[in-house]
Design an enzyme around this catalytic site. Structure first.
Site, PDB file in Angstrom:
ATOM      1  N   GLY A  12       0.844  -1.291   0.022  1.00  0.00           N
ATOM      2  CA  GLY A  12       0.034   0.019  -0.091  1.00  0.00           C
ATOM      3  C   GLY A  12       0.943   1.197   0.056  1.00  0.00           C
ATOM      4  O   GLY A  12       0.722   2.204  -0.923  1.00  0.00           O
ATOM      5  N   ASP A  31       8.920  -7.510  -4.993  1.00  0.00           N
ATOM      6  CA  ASP A  31       8.171  -8.084  -4.127  1.00  0.00           C
ATOM      7  C   ASP A  31       7.954  -9.355  -4.379  1.00  0.00           C
ATOM      8  O   ASP A  31       8.511  -9.913  -5.245  1.00  0.00           O
ATOM      9  CB  ASP A  31       6.598  -7.449  -4.185  1.00  0.00           C
ATOM     10  CG  ASP A  31       6.057  -7.362  -2.873  1.00  0.00           C
ATOM     11  OD1 ASP A  31       5.459  -8.516  -2.409  1.00  0.00           O
ATOM     12  OD2 ASP A  31       5.721  -6.378  -2.539  1.00  0.00           O
ATOM     13  N   ALA A  34       3.012 -10.243  -7.476  1.00  0.00           N
ATOM     14  CA  ALA A  34       3.104  -9.259  -8.883  1.00  0.00           C
ATOM     15  C   ALA A  34       2.967  -7.873  -8.230  1.00  0.00           C
ATOM     16  O   ALA A  34       2.178  -7.578  -7.497  1.00  0.00           O
ATOM     17  CB  ALA A  34       2.073  -9.500  -9.571  1.00  0.00           C
ATOM     18  N   GLY A  69       9.721  -3.788   2.320  1.00  0.00           N
ATOM     19  CA  GLY A  69       8.794  -5.228   2.291  1.00  0.00           C
ATOM     20  C   GLY A  69       8.805  -5.664   3.649  1.00  0.00           C
ATOM     21  O   GLY A  69       9.747  -5.316   4.548  1.00  0.00           O
ATOM     22  N   GLY A  70       8.018  -6.586   3.973  1.00  0.00           N
ATOM     23  CA  GLY A  70       7.813  -7.384   5.077  1.00  0.00           C
ATOM     24  C   GLY A  70       6.384  -7.277   5.498  1.00  0.00           C
ATOM     25  O   GLY A  70       5.511  -7.101   4.826  1.00  0.00           O
ATOM     26  N   SER A  72       3.252  -6.361   7.830  1.00  0.00           N
ATOM     27  CA  SER A  72       3.214  -4.831   8.245  1.00  0.00           C
ATOM     28  C   SER A  72       2.148  -4.781   9.390  1.00  0.00           C
ATOM     29  O   SER A  72       1.817  -3.451   9.727  1.00  0.00           O
ATOM     30  CB  SER A  72       2.610  -3.968   7.047  1.00  0.00           C
ATOM     31  OG  SER A  72       1.558  -4.485   6.510  1.00  0.00           O
ATOM     32  N   HIS A 110       5.579   1.631  16.217  1.00  0.00           N
ATOM     33  CA  HIS A 110       5.445   0.366  17.076  1.00  0.00           C
ATOM     34  C   HIS A 110       6.627  -0.164  17.740  1.00  0.00           C
ATOM     35  O   HIS A 110       6.439  -0.841  18.949  1.00  0.00           O
ATOM     36  CB  HIS A 110       4.720  -0.668  16.567  1.00  0.00           C
ATOM     37  CG  HIS A 110       3.338  -0.146  15.964  1.00  0.00           C
ATOM     38  ND1 HIS A 110       2.230   0.057  16.943  1.00  0.00           N
ATOM     39  CD2 HIS A 110       2.920   0.051  14.865  1.00  0.00           C
ATOM     40  CE1 HIS A 110       1.337   0.442  16.277  1.00  0.00           C
ATOM     41  NE2 HIS A 110       1.604   0.815  14.935  1.00  0.00           N
ATOM     42  N   TYR A 133       5.671  -7.424  16.136  1.00  0.00           N
ATOM     43  CA  TYR A 133       5.870  -6.749  14.736  1.00  0.00           C
ATOM     44  C   TYR A 133       6.798  -5.376  15.366  1.00  0.00           C
ATOM     45  O   TYR A 133       7.970  -5.265  14.435  1.00  0.00           O
ATOM     46  CB  TYR A 133       4.577  -6.083  14.213  1.00  0.00           C
ATOM     47  CG  TYR A 133       4.964  -4.980  13.060  1.00  0.00           C
ATOM     48  CD1 TYR A 133       5.035  -5.126  11.953  1.00  0.00           C
ATOM     49  CD2 TYR A 133       4.420  -3.681  13.776  1.00  0.00           C
ATOM     50  CE1 TYR A 133       5.368  -4.017  11.118  1.00  0.00           C
ATOM     51  CE2 TYR A 133       4.427  -2.505  12.610  1.00  0.00           C
ATOM     52  CZ  TYR A 133       5.068  -2.752  11.755  1.00  0.00           C
ATOM     53  OH  TYR A 133       5.161  -1.870  10.560  1.00  0.00           O
TER      54      TYR A 133
HETATM   55  N1  LIG Z   1       1.111   1.569   6.442  1.00  0.00           N
HETATM   56  C1  LIG Z   1       1.613   2.537   7.354  1.00  0.00           C
HETATM   57  O1  LIG Z   1       1.168   3.625   7.654  1.00  0.00           O
HETATM   58  C2  LIG Z   1       3.207   2.058   8.050  1.00  0.00           C
HETATM   59  C3  LIG Z   1       3.079   2.490   9.353  1.00  0.00           C
HETATM   60  C4  LIG Z   1       4.557   1.961   9.822  1.00  0.00           C
HETATM   61  C5  LIG Z   1       5.351   1.238   9.367  1.00  0.00           C
HETATM   62  N2  LIG Z   1       5.095   0.789   7.879  1.00  0.00           N
HETATM   63  C6  LIG Z   1       6.059  -0.079   7.080  1.00  0.00           C
HETATM   64  O2  LIG Z   1       6.052   0.427   5.772  1.00  0.00           O
HETATM   65  C7  LIG Z   1       6.242  -0.730   5.133  1.00  0.00           C
HETATM   66  C8  LIG Z   1       4.713  -0.782   4.129  1.00  0.00           C
HETATM   67  O3  LIG Z   1       3.812  -0.894   4.711  1.00  0.00           O
HETATM   68  P1  LIG Z   1       2.449  -1.096   3.989  1.00  0.00           P
HETATM   69  O4  LIG Z   1       1.440  -0.686   4.810  1.00  0.00           O
HETATM   70  O5  LIG Z   1       2.446  -0.707   2.512  1.00  0.00           O
HETATM   71  O6  LIG Z   1       2.555  -2.602   4.023  1.00  0.00           O
HETATM   72  P2  LIG Z   1       1.932  -3.699   2.878  1.00  0.00           P
HETATM   73  O7  LIG Z   1       1.609  -5.083   3.561  1.00  0.00           O
HETATM   74  O8  LIG Z   1       0.946  -3.077   2.124  1.00  0.00           O
HETATM   75  O9  LIG Z   1       3.138  -4.231   2.089  1.00  0.00           O
HETATM   76  C9  LIG Z   1       4.114  -5.021   2.342  1.00  0.00           C
HETATM   77  C10 LIG Z   1       4.662  -5.570   1.046  1.00  0.00           C
HETATM   78  O10 LIG Z   1       5.764  -6.649   1.462  1.00  0.00           O
HETATM   79  C11 LIG Z   1       5.641  -7.578   0.682  1.00  0.00           C
HETATM   80  N3  LIG Z   1       6.253  -8.922   1.413  1.00  0.00           N
HETATM   81  C12 LIG Z   1       5.918  -9.230   2.483  1.00  0.00           C
HETATM   82  N4  LIG Z   1       6.705 -10.502   2.873  1.00  0.00           N
HETATM   83  C13 LIG Z   1       7.635 -10.690   1.863  1.00  0.00           C
HETATM   84  C14 LIG Z   1       8.546 -11.421   1.867  1.00  0.00           C
HETATM   85  N5  LIG Z   1       8.915 -12.438   2.653  1.00  0.00           N
HETATM   86  N6  LIG Z   1       9.339 -11.323   0.537  1.00  0.00           N
HETATM   87  C15 LIG Z   1       8.898 -10.448  -0.351  1.00  0.00           C
HETATM   88  N7  LIG Z   1       8.094  -9.450  -0.257  1.00  0.00           N
HETATM   89  C16 LIG Z   1       7.402  -9.588   1.017  1.00  0.00           C
HETATM   90  C17 LIG Z   1       4.124  -8.002   0.596  1.00  0.00           C
HETATM   91  O11 LIG Z   1       3.763  -8.847  -0.466  1.00  0.00           O
HETATM   92  C18 LIG Z   1       3.602  -6.484   0.309  1.00  0.00           C
HETATM   93  O12 LIG Z   1       3.399  -6.078  -0.987  1.00  0.00           O
HETATM   94  C19 LIG Z   1       6.182  -1.982   5.832  1.00  0.00           C
HETATM   95  O13 LIG Z   1       7.467  -2.430   6.076  1.00  0.00           O
HETATM   96  C20 LIG Z   1       5.371  -1.607   6.985  1.00  0.00           C
HETATM   97  O14 LIG Z   1       5.825  -2.224   8.229  1.00  0.00           O
HETATM   98  C21 LIG Z   1       4.017   1.090   7.333  1.00  0.00           C
END
Ligand SMILES: NC(=O)c1ccc[n+]([C@@H]2O[C@H](COP(=O)([O-])OP(=O)(O)OC[C@H]3O[C@@H](n4cnc5c(N)ncnc54)[C@H](O)[C@@H]3O)[C@@H](O)[C@H]2O)c1
Length: 261
Positions: A12, A31, A34, A69-70, A72, A110, A133
Protein backbone atom coordinates in the site's frame (compact mmCIF):
# COMPACT_ATOMS: atom_id res chain seq x y z
CA UNK A 1 19.52 9.32 -12.82
CA UNK A 2 20.17 7.01 -9.85
CA UNK A 3 18.61 3.55 -9.80
CA UNK A 4 16.74 2.81 -6.58
CA UNK A 5 15.38 -0.55 -5.46
CA UNK A 6 12.04 -0.53 -3.66
CA UNK A 7 11.21 -3.73 -1.74
CA UNK A 8 7.59 -4.43 -0.88
CA UNK A 9 6.74 -2.66 -4.12
CA UNK A 10 3.28 -4.25 -4.34
CA UNK A 11 2.31 -2.84 -0.94
CA UNK A 12 0.00 0.00 0.00
CA UNK A 13 2.62 2.58 0.98
CA UNK A 14 5.05 1.94 -1.88
CA UNK A 15 2.16 2.14 -4.34
CA UNK A 16 1.58 5.69 -3.04
CA UNK A 17 5.32 6.50 -3.10
CA UNK A 18 6.17 5.23 -6.59
CA UNK A 19 4.66 8.14 -8.57
CA UNK A 20 6.26 10.62 -6.14
CA UNK A 21 9.74 9.08 -6.56
CA UNK A 22 9.59 8.31 -10.32
CA UNK A 23 10.47 11.88 -11.41
CA UNK A 24 13.78 11.61 -9.53
CA UNK A 25 14.92 7.99 -9.85
CA UNK A 26 14.92 4.99 -12.13
CA UNK A 27 12.93 2.48 -10.05
CA UNK A 28 13.59 -1.22 -9.65
CA UNK A 29 10.59 -2.81 -7.96
CA UNK A 30 10.65 -6.03 -6.00
CA UNK A 31 8.05 -8.04 -4.09
CA UNK A 32 7.11 -11.67 -3.58
CA UNK A 33 3.81 -11.01 -5.39
CA UNK A 34 3.11 -9.27 -8.71
CA UNK A 35 3.59 -5.49 -8.62
CA UNK A 36 0.48 -3.66 -9.89
CA UNK A 37 0.71 -1.56 -13.06
CA UNK A 38 4.45 -1.01 -13.54
CA UNK A 39 5.27 1.76 -16.01
CA UNK A 40 7.62 1.17 -18.95
CA UNK A 41 10.40 2.86 -16.96
CA UNK A 42 10.02 0.61 -13.92
CA UNK A 43 11.98 -2.62 -13.79
CA UNK A 44 10.16 -5.39 -11.85
CA UNK A 45 11.99 -8.32 -10.24
CA UNK A 46 9.99 -10.79 -8.16
CA UNK A 47 11.92 -12.02 -5.10
CA UNK A 48 11.35 -13.53 -1.68
CA UNK A 49 13.06 -11.64 1.16
CA UNK A 50 14.02 -15.01 2.67
CA UNK A 51 16.21 -15.84 -0.34
CA UNK A 52 19.60 -14.11 0.03
CA UNK A 53 20.91 -15.28 -3.35
CA UNK A 54 17.85 -13.91 -5.13
CA UNK A 55 18.15 -10.65 -3.18
CA UNK A 56 21.80 -10.26 -4.17
CA UNK A 57 20.72 -10.34 -7.82
CA UNK A 58 17.94 -7.83 -7.09
CA UNK A 59 20.17 -5.29 -5.33
CA UNK A 60 23.17 -5.63 -7.66
CA UNK A 61 23.91 -2.35 -9.42
CA UNK A 62 21.44 -0.10 -7.59
CA UNK A 63 22.48 3.19 -5.96
CA UNK A 64 20.18 2.84 -2.97
CA UNK A 65 17.52 0.65 -1.40
CA UNK A 66 14.14 1.69 0.01
CA UNK A 67 13.36 -1.34 2.17
CA UNK A 68 9.60 -1.35 2.75
CA UNK A 69 8.95 -5.07 2.21
CA UNK A 70 7.82 -7.27 5.08
CA UNK A 71 4.84 -8.11 7.25
CA UNK A 72 3.16 -4.83 8.20
CA UNK A 73 0.90 -5.80 11.11
CA UNK A 74 0.99 -7.98 14.23
CA UNK A 75 1.24 -11.70 13.52
CA UNK A 76 2.52 -14.99 14.89
CA UNK A 77 6.26 -15.22 15.48
CA UNK A 78 7.06 -17.40 12.46
CA UNK A 79 5.47 -14.85 10.10
CA UNK A 80 7.24 -11.89 11.71
CA UNK A 81 10.52 -13.75 11.98
CA UNK A 82 10.63 -14.86 8.35
CA UNK A 83 9.47 -11.58 6.76
CA UNK A 84 10.93 -8.94 9.07
CA UNK A 85 13.88 -10.49 10.91
CA UNK A 86 15.36 -12.79 8.26
CA UNK A 87 14.04 -10.51 5.48
CA UNK A 88 15.64 -7.34 6.85
CA UNK A 89 18.89 -9.14 7.62
CA UNK A 90 19.05 -10.44 4.05
CA UNK A 91 18.45 -6.97 2.59
CA UNK A 92 21.30 -5.44 4.63
CA UNK A 93 23.57 -8.39 3.93
CA UNK A 94 22.82 -8.34 0.19
CA UNK A 95 23.58 -4.60 0.17
CA UNK A 96 26.92 -5.17 1.90
CA UNK A 97 27.89 -8.03 -0.39
CA UNK A 98 26.93 -6.10 -3.54
CA UNK A 99 28.48 -2.79 -2.46
CA UNK A 100 25.24 -0.80 -2.13
CA UNK A 101 25.80 1.91 0.49
CA UNK A 102 22.42 3.57 1.07
CA UNK A 103 19.38 2.06 2.73
CA UNK A 104 16.17 3.76 3.79
CA UNK A 105 14.39 1.43 6.20
CA UNK A 106 10.65 1.51 6.95
CA UNK A 107 10.67 1.29 10.74
CA UNK A 108 7.54 1.97 12.73
CA UNK A 109 6.04 3.91 15.61
CA UNK A 110 5.37 0.46 17.13
CA UNK A 111 9.05 0.33 18.17
CA UNK A 112 8.01 2.73 20.96
CA UNK A 113 4.30 1.89 21.19
CA UNK A 114 4.23 1.21 24.92
CA UNK A 115 5.17 4.79 25.81
CA UNK A 116 2.19 6.69 27.21
CA UNK A 117 0.43 9.23 25.03
CA UNK A 118 1.17 11.92 27.63
CA UNK A 119 4.90 11.76 26.92
CA UNK A 120 6.67 13.79 24.23
CA UNK A 121 9.70 11.85 23.22
CA UNK A 122 12.96 12.51 21.46
CA UNK A 123 14.18 9.80 19.09
CA UNK A 124 16.88 8.60 21.50
CA UNK A 125 14.71 6.62 23.89
CA UNK A 126 14.94 3.01 24.96
CA UNK A 127 12.68 1.01 22.69
CA UNK A 128 9.35 -0.18 24.13
CA UNK A 129 7.88 -2.35 21.37
CA UNK A 130 4.14 -2.96 21.57
CA UNK A 131 4.12 -6.17 19.51
CA UNK A 132 6.25 -8.83 17.84
CA UNK A 133 5.93 -6.55 14.80
CA UNK A 134 7.36 -3.56 16.73
CA UNK A 135 10.13 -5.76 18.07
CA UNK A 136 11.08 -6.76 14.51
CA UNK A 137 11.28 -3.10 13.52
CA UNK A 138 13.60 -2.43 16.50
CA UNK A 139 15.76 -5.25 15.12
CA UNK A 140 15.78 -3.51 11.72
CA UNK A 141 16.93 -0.24 13.32
CA UNK A 142 19.68 -2.16 15.15
CA UNK A 143 20.74 -3.73 11.84
CA UNK A 144 21.15 -0.21 10.48
CA UNK A 145 23.38 0.65 13.43
CA UNK A 146 25.55 -2.47 13.00
CA UNK A 147 25.92 -2.16 9.23
CA UNK A 148 26.72 1.57 9.46
CA UNK A 149 29.33 1.19 12.22
CA UNK A 150 30.92 -2.03 11.05
CA UNK A 151 30.61 -1.88 7.25
CA UNK A 152 30.16 1.81 6.46
CA UNK A 153 26.62 1.60 5.09
CA UNK A 154 24.54 4.79 5.27
CA UNK A 155 21.15 4.15 6.78
CA UNK A 156 18.06 6.22 7.53
CA UNK A 157 15.39 4.43 9.58
CA UNK A 158 12.02 6.16 9.53
CA UNK A 159 9.69 5.34 12.44
CA UNK A 160 6.63 5.78 10.29
CA UNK A 161 3.41 6.80 12.04
CA UNK A 162 0.50 5.96 9.74
CA UNK A 163 0.44 6.72 6.02
CA UNK A 164 -3.08 7.55 4.91
CA UNK A 165 -4.83 10.06 2.66
CA UNK A 166 -6.07 11.64 5.91
CA UNK A 167 -6.00 10.84 9.67
CA UNK A 168 -9.22 9.15 10.77
CA UNK A 169 -9.08 9.13 14.58
CA UNK A 170 -7.45 10.88 17.54
CA UNK A 171 -4.40 8.61 17.59
CA UNK A 172 -3.74 9.26 13.91
CA UNK A 173 -3.90 13.04 14.51
CA UNK A 174 -0.67 12.55 16.48
CA UNK A 175 1.11 10.09 14.17
CA UNK A 176 -0.25 10.68 10.64
CA UNK A 177 2.03 11.23 7.67
CA UNK A 178 0.95 12.05 4.13
CA UNK A 179 2.48 10.18 1.22
CA UNK A 180 4.18 13.33 -0.06
CA UNK A 181 5.78 14.08 3.31
CA UNK A 182 7.00 10.48 3.50
CA UNK A 183 8.38 10.75 -0.04
CA UNK A 184 10.31 13.83 1.10
CA UNK A 185 11.82 11.84 4.00
CA UNK A 186 12.71 8.94 1.69
CA UNK A 187 14.49 11.37 -0.64
CA UNK A 188 16.41 12.84 2.33
CA UNK A 189 17.41 9.28 3.22
CA UNK A 190 18.64 8.61 -0.30
CA UNK A 191 20.40 11.93 -0.88
CA UNK A 192 21.55 13.63 2.31
CA UNK A 193 25.37 13.69 2.48
CA UNK A 194 25.47 13.45 6.29
CA UNK A 195 23.50 10.23 6.70
CA UNK A 196 25.48 7.61 8.64
CA UNK A 197 22.92 5.88 10.84
CA UNK A 198 20.03 8.18 11.64
CA UNK A 199 16.62 7.37 13.05
CA UNK A 200 13.76 9.84 12.63
CA UNK A 201 10.01 9.88 13.13
CA UNK A 202 7.83 9.73 10.05
CA UNK A 203 5.03 12.19 10.69
CA UNK A 204 3.60 15.27 9.00
CA UNK A 205 3.35 18.68 10.68
CA UNK A 206 1.12 17.41 13.51
CA UNK A 207 0.08 19.82 16.27
CA UNK A 208 -0.87 16.89 18.56
CA UNK A 209 2.39 14.98 18.00
CA UNK A 210 3.95 12.84 20.74
CA UNK A 211 7.39 12.96 19.17
CA UNK A 212 10.17 15.50 18.98
CA UNK A 213 11.35 15.18 15.38
CA UNK A 214 14.42 17.46 15.65
CA UNK A 215 16.57 14.82 13.96
CA UNK A 216 14.44 15.02 10.82
CA UNK A 217 14.38 18.84 10.85
CA UNK A 218 18.18 18.92 11.16
CA UNK A 219 18.32 16.92 7.91
CA UNK A 220 16.17 19.57 6.21
CA UNK A 221 12.72 17.98 6.49
CA UNK A 222 9.93 20.50 5.91
CA UNK A 223 6.56 18.74 6.15
CA UNK A 224 3.87 20.31 4.02
CA UNK A 225 0.78 18.54 5.37
CA UNK A 226 -0.94 19.06 8.75
CA UNK A 227 -3.13 16.57 10.58
CA UNK A 228 -4.90 19.41 12.37
CA UNK A 229 -6.71 20.26 9.13
CA UNK A 230 -8.70 17.03 9.68
CA UNK A 231 -9.08 17.30 13.48
CA UNK A 232 -12.81 18.03 13.74
CA UNK A 233 -13.72 15.08 11.53
CA UNK A 234 -11.27 12.68 13.21
CA UNK A 235 -12.39 13.58 16.76
CA UNK A 236 -16.07 13.28 15.83
CA UNK A 237 -15.41 9.79 14.43
CA UNK A 238 -14.19 8.71 17.91
CA UNK A 239 -13.01 5.38 16.51
CA UNK A 240 -10.02 4.52 18.62
CA UNK A 241 -11.39 3.62 22.04
CA UNK A 242 -11.15 -0.08 22.89
CA UNK A 243 -11.92 0.00 26.63
CA UNK A 244 -8.51 -1.55 27.38
CA UNK A 245 -6.17 1.04 28.97
CA UNK A 246 -3.10 -0.61 27.42
CA UNK A 247 -4.42 0.35 23.99
CA UNK A 248 -6.23 3.54 24.92
CA UNK A 249 -3.46 5.20 26.96
CA UNK A 250 -0.35 4.11 25.05
CA UNK A 251 0.97 5.38 21.75
CA UNK A 252 0.73 2.05 19.90
CA UNK A 253 -3.06 1.84 20.25
CA UNK A 254 -4.57 -1.50 19.26
CA UNK A 255 -1.10 -3.02 18.63
CA UNK A 256 -0.64 -2.97 22.44
CA UNK A 257 -3.34 -5.63 22.86
CA UNK A 258 -3.51 -7.48 19.53
CA UNK A 259 -2.04 -10.96 19.08
CA UNK A 260 -2.65 -11.06 15.33
CA UNK A 261 -4.25 -8.53 12.96
N1 LIG B 1 1.15 1.55 6.44
C1 LIG B 1 1.71 2.36 7.34
O1 LIG B 1 1.18 3.41 7.65
C2 LIG B 1 3.03 1.96 7.98
C3 LIG B 1 3.37 2.50 9.24
C4 LIG B 1 4.59 2.15 9.80
C5 LIG B 1 5.47 1.32 9.11
N2 LIG B 1 5.08 0.79 7.91
C6 LIG B 1 6.00 -0.10 7.21
O2 LIG B 1 6.09 0.33 5.86
C7 LIG B 1 6.18 -0.80 4.99
C8 LIG B 1 5.04 -0.79 3.99
O3 LIG B 1 3.79 -0.83 4.69
P1 LIG B 1 2.43 -1.18 3.94
O4 LIG B 1 1.33 -0.77 4.83
O5 LIG B 1 2.47 -0.69 2.56
O6 LIG B 1 2.51 -2.77 3.97
P2 LIG B 1 1.93 -3.82 2.92
O7 LIG B 1 1.64 -5.04 3.73
O8 LIG B 1 0.83 -3.23 2.11
O9 LIG B 1 3.17 -4.09 1.97
C9 LIG B 1 4.26 -4.92 2.31
C10 LIG B 1 4.72 -5.64 1.07
O10 LIG B 1 5.82 -6.49 1.42
C11 LIG B 1 5.67 -7.71 0.71
N3 LIG B 1 6.30 -8.81 1.44
C12 LIG B 1 5.92 -9.31 2.66
N4 LIG B 1 6.68 -10.36 2.98
C13 LIG B 1 7.55 -10.53 1.96
C14 LIG B 1 8.59 -11.46 1.72
N5 LIG B 1 8.87 -12.43 2.61
N6 LIG B 1 9.29 -11.36 0.57
C15 LIG B 1 9.01 -10.39 -0.33
N7 LIG B 1 8.04 -9.48 -0.16
C16 LIG B 1 7.32 -9.55 0.98
C17 LIG B 1 4.17 -7.94 0.60
O11 LIG B 1 3.86 -8.80 -0.49
C18 LIG B 1 3.64 -6.53 0.44
O12 LIG B 1 3.44 -6.18 -0.91
C19 LIG B 1 6.17 -2.04 5.89
O13 LIG B 1 7.50 -2.41 6.17
C20 LIG B 1 5.50 -1.54 7.15
O14 LIG B 1 5.87 -2.30 8.27
C21 LIG B 1 3.89 1.09 7.34
Amino acid sequence: MKTILITGAAGGVTTMLRPLLRPFYRLRLSDRVAVPSPTVDEDVVQAELGDLSALRRVVAGVDGIVHFGGYSREADWATIHDANIVGAYNVFEAARLEGVKRIVFASSNHVVGFYPRTQTMPIEVTVRPDSRYGLSKAFGEALGSLYADKYGLEVLSIRIGHVLPKPFDKRRLAIWISARDLAQLVRIGLEHPEIRNQVIYGMSDNKRAWWDNSNAFRLGYKPVDRSEDYAAEAIAADRDTTGDPRADLNQGGEFCIAETM
